[in-house]
Design a protein around this motif. Sequence first.
Motif, short mmCIF file in Angstrom:
data_model
loop_
_atom_site.label_atom_id
_atom_site.label_comp_id
_atom_site.label_asym_id
_atom_site.label_seq_id
_atom_site.Cartn_x
_atom_site.Cartn_y
_atom_site.Cartn_z
N ALA A 64 -43.43 4.18 -12.03
CA ALA A 64 -44.84 3.78 -12.04
C ALA A 64 -45.53 4.27 -10.78
O ALA A 64 -44.96 4.28 -9.69
N ALA A 65 -46.79 4.68 -10.93
CA ALA A 65 -47.56 5.18 -9.79
C ALA A 65 -49.04 5.04 -10.08
O ALA A 65 -49.47 4.99 -11.23
N GLY A 66 -49.82 5.00 -9.00
CA GLY A 66 -51.27 4.97 -9.13
C GLY A 66 -51.77 3.65 -9.69
O GLY A 66 -51.19 2.59 -9.50
N VAL A 67 -52.88 3.72 -10.41
CA VAL A 67 -53.49 2.54 -11.02
C VAL A 67 -52.68 2.18 -12.26
O VAL A 67 -52.59 2.98 -13.19
N THR A 68 -52.10 0.98 -12.26
CA THR A 68 -51.10 0.61 -13.27
C THR A 68 -51.50 -0.67 -13.99
O THR A 68 -51.98 -1.62 -13.37
N ILE A 69 -51.28 -0.69 -15.30
CA ILE A 69 -51.52 -1.88 -16.11
C ILE A 69 -50.23 -2.26 -16.81
O ILE A 69 -49.52 -1.40 -17.33
N GLU A 70 -49.91 -3.55 -16.79
CA GLU A 70 -48.80 -4.07 -17.59
C GLU A 70 -49.38 -4.96 -18.68
O GLU A 70 -50.15 -5.89 -18.40
N ILE A 71 -48.98 -4.71 -19.91
CA ILE A 71 -49.46 -5.47 -21.05
C ILE A 71 -48.40 -6.48 -21.46
O ILE A 71 -47.25 -6.13 -21.68
N GLY A 72 -48.80 -7.76 -21.56
CA GLY A 72 -47.84 -8.80 -21.88
C GLY A 72 -46.90 -9.06 -20.72
O GLY A 72 -45.68 -9.03 -20.86
N ALA A 73 -47.47 -9.36 -19.56
CA ALA A 73 -46.67 -9.47 -18.33
C ALA A 73 -45.84 -10.73 -18.26
O ALA A 73 -44.97 -10.85 -17.38
N GLY A 74 -46.07 -11.69 -19.15
CA GLY A 74 -45.23 -12.88 -19.20
C GLY A 74 -45.25 -13.67 -17.90
O GLY A 74 -46.30 -13.92 -17.31
N THR A 75 -44.08 -14.04 -17.43
CA THR A 75 -43.95 -14.80 -16.18
C THR A 75 -43.80 -13.90 -14.96
O THR A 75 -43.69 -14.39 -13.85
N GLY A 76 -43.76 -12.58 -15.19
CA GLY A 76 -43.70 -11.65 -14.06
C GLY A 76 -42.32 -11.16 -13.71
O GLY A 76 -42.05 -10.85 -12.54
N VAL A 126 -47.39 -0.16 -18.70
CA VAL A 126 -46.04 -0.71 -18.83
C VAL A 126 -46.02 -1.75 -19.94
O VAL A 126 -46.90 -2.62 -19.99
N VAL A 127 -45.03 -1.66 -20.83
CA VAL A 127 -44.76 -2.73 -21.80
C VAL A 127 -43.26 -2.98 -21.81
O VAL A 127 -42.47 -2.06 -21.99
N THR A 128 -42.87 -4.23 -21.59
CA THR A 128 -41.46 -4.60 -21.67
C THR A 128 -41.33 -5.86 -22.52
O THR A 128 -41.89 -6.89 -22.19
N PHE A 129 -40.65 -5.72 -23.65
CA PHE A 129 -40.44 -6.83 -24.57
C PHE A 129 -41.76 -7.51 -24.94
O PHE A 129 -41.85 -8.74 -24.98
N ALA A 130 -42.76 -6.68 -25.19
CA ALA A 130 -44.09 -7.20 -25.54
C ALA A 130 -44.56 -6.68 -26.90
O ALA A 130 -45.26 -7.39 -27.62
N LEU A 131 -44.21 -5.45 -27.25
CA LEU A 131 -44.68 -4.88 -28.51
C LEU A 131 -44.10 -5.58 -29.72
O LEU A 131 -44.63 -5.48 -30.82
N CYS A 132 -43.02 -6.32 -29.52
CA CYS A 132 -42.43 -7.10 -30.62
C CYS A 132 -43.29 -8.30 -31.00
O CYS A 132 -43.12 -8.87 -32.07
N SER A 133 -44.19 -8.68 -30.11
CA SER A 133 -44.94 -9.92 -30.35
C SER A 133 -46.45 -9.73 -30.52
O SER A 133 -47.15 -10.68 -30.85
#
Length: 211
Positions: A37-49, A107-114
């Motif tokens: 990851a670099a620059g301006v970054t968005i995480e979708i479905g960040a959960g508890t972090g 960034v998406v981690t274990f989010a597209l399933c929901s």
Amino acid sequence: MFQELSRRCFAAAYDAINGPAERAGLRERRRSLLAQAAGVTIEIGAGTGLNLPYYPAAVTRLVLVEPDPHMRRRLRAHAERLGRTTEILDARAERLPFPDSVFDTAVVTFALCSVPQEQSALAEIARVLRPGGELLFLEHVRSTDPKVAAKQDKRPFPYPLIGCHPNRATLDAIEASPLTVESVLHGEVPKVPRVESPMIVGSARRPVPTA
């Protein structure tokens, strides 16, 4: 009322539930993926972090999108404990409140399933990425084993309760989106039931228009 209580309890237990998998190697998967990851970054479905400790210094601005208020409260507390400067927003993946082409990394981690509409979410991610911007993904997916896939299709308890669809062919969805898959590894999430163990980790990029 029951659903609200369920979401509250799930958020409270989320880190503990994921603890065995994280300690068995999943956190290293996160670390390796997010090192890109670099620059301006968005995480979708960040959960508890759970990803927060692994964002590198190359990330100049970090936007965390999380629609669940209970998760979002814990996410904010986690960021404060780490001393991490973030922007935390209540928004859904299918309608991101940003103009086109503003992020270098998504960034998406274990989010597209929901997400309710996976293809719409991927189209939104592609929209907010700049041309040449990169999506980093870590997701559990539909099994290639017919017996496991049949169990995934039944969505046993507690998956409907937490809004998870472990049977999604997410790699196919990414390939069908406006993004171009650049790398993908297949593996298994450790220390979890078979219905959610098949996993992919990789990257996709928004193409740069040709003249």
